[in-house]
Design a protein around this motif. Structure first.
Motif, PDB file in Angstrom:
ATOM      1  N   GLU A 142       0.820  -1.212   0.000  1.00  0.00           N
ATOM      2  CA  GLU A 142       0.000   0.000   0.000  1.00  0.00           C
ATOM      3  C   GLU A 142       0.857   1.267   0.000  1.00  0.00           C
ATOM      4  OE1 GLU A 142      -3.435   2.078   2.751  1.00  0.00           O
ATOM      5  OE2 GLU A 142      -3.185  -0.096   2.840  1.00  0.00           O
ATOM      6  N   ASN A 143       1.939   1.266   0.758  1.00  0.00           N
ATOM      7  CA  ASN A 143       2.821   2.443   0.798  1.00  0.00           C
ATOM      8  C   ASN A 143       3.408   2.746  -0.574  1.00  0.00           C
ATOM      9  OD1 ASN A 143       2.373   2.791   3.509  1.00  0.00           O
ATOM     10  ND2 ASN A 143       4.260   1.798   4.152  1.00  0.00           N
ATOM     11  N   ARG A 144       3.846   1.712  -1.300  1.00  0.00           N
ATOM     12  CA  ARG A 144       4.415   1.927  -2.631  1.00  0.00           C
ATOM     13  C   ARG A 144       3.331   2.353  -3.607  1.00  0.00           C
ATOM     14  NH1 ARG A 144       7.838   1.011   0.463  1.00  0.00           N
ATOM     15  NH2 ARG A 144       7.480   3.208   0.648  1.00  0.00           N
ATOM     16  N   GLN A 145       2.136   1.791  -3.488  1.00  0.00           N
ATOM     17  CA  GLN A 145       1.040   2.180  -4.386  1.00  0.00           C
ATOM     18  C   GLN A 145       0.739   3.666  -4.255  1.00  0.00           C
ATOM     19  OE1 GLN A 145      -2.355  -0.308  -3.569  1.00  0.00           O
ATOM     20  NE2 GLN A 145      -1.486  -2.079  -4.626  1.00  0.00           N
ATOM     21  N   GLU A 146       0.768   4.153  -3.031  1.00  0.00           N
ATOM     22  CA  GLU A 146       0.468   5.569  -2.799  1.00  0.00           C
ATOM     23  C   GLU A 146       1.517   6.492  -3.406  1.00  0.00           C
ATOM     24  OE1 GLU A 146       0.022   5.863   1.421  1.00  0.00           O
ATOM     25  OE2 GLU A 146      -1.907   4.819   1.414  1.00  0.00           O
ATOM     26  N   GLU A 147       2.724   5.995  -3.635  1.00  0.00           N
ATOM     27  CA  GLU A 147       3.798   6.804  -4.205  1.00  0.00           C
ATOM     28  C   GLU A 147       3.763   6.825  -5.729  1.00  0.00           C
ATOM     29  OE1 GLU A 147       7.173   4.923  -2.451  1.00  0.00           O
ATOM     30  OE2 GLU A 147       7.017   6.098  -0.608  1.00  0.00           O
ATOM     31  N   CYS A 148       2.879   6.045  -6.328  1.00  0.00           N
ATOM     32  CA  CYS A 148       2.786   5.958  -7.787  1.00  0.00           C
ATOM     33  C   CYS A 148       1.642   6.844  -8.281  1.00  0.00           C
ATOM     34  CB  CYS A 148       2.531   4.516  -8.216  1.00  0.00           C
ATOM     35  SG  CYS A 148       3.847   3.386  -7.746  1.00  0.00           S
TER      36      CYS A 148
END
Length: 168
Positions: A142-148
């Motif tokens: 989820e953290n990486r998804q939010e950065e995309c």
């Protein structure tokens, strides 16, 4: 690299214990080592892209004259000397061996492989080093998804259902 597809290489990661792309196994929990596999793949690509901007790497170990000529060329060019595009996609592929008695190569065949190649080719049109599909994006934490950032949609002309691929 598992497959040379012209001006690109296909690199694959196996995800044992998983179903179709975008369908995590029910047993996947916080301690699941596969949970971070997509994050690690993305990090690998980002680290490669960053390393390409270290032009000094290309200057080490060459003659003084060649170094001067290359430095002059680098001054007039913008960006990195070497430019690579990366297309990240997730899906199922068939692995097999092709070739002859003298030479055998491993290859991957599927619509998913074609989509990864399409994404890589699209990096040239969008003038970005990296594009990922929604299938790959879904596998990120989820953290990486939010950065995309979602940038566009691709419609597959071959797809009779008219599905679109989200680009990140």
């Amino acid at each position: 690299a598992n497959k040379n597809i012209g001006d690109a290489f296909l690199i694959s990661w196996r995800r044992p214990g998983r179903g179709e792309a975008g369908t995590p196994s029910a047993a996947a929990g916080e301690d699941d080592p596969l949970k971070y596999q997509a994050d690690k793949a993305l990090l690998s690509v980002i680290r490669i892209a960053i390393a390409l901007y270290d032009d000094q790497f290309y200057l080490d170990g060459i003659s003084a004259r060649a170094k001067t000529d290359l430095e002059n060329k680098l001054r007039t060019s913008s960006g990195s000397l070497v430019r690579l595009g990366f297309g990240l996609h997730a899906g199922v592929a068939v692995q097999g061996a092709i070739g002859s008695i003298r030479k055998i190569d491993a290859t991957y065949i599927s619509e998913q492989v074609d989509m990864a190649e399409t994404l890589e080719c699209a990096t040239k049109s969008y003038k970005v080093p990296l594009l990922m599909s929604n299938a790959f994006h879904f596998l990120l934490t989820e953290n990486r998804q939010e950065e995309c950032r979602r940038i566009d949609q691709l419609r597959d002309k071959q797809d009779v259902k008219g599905d679109t691929i989200e680009l990140y």
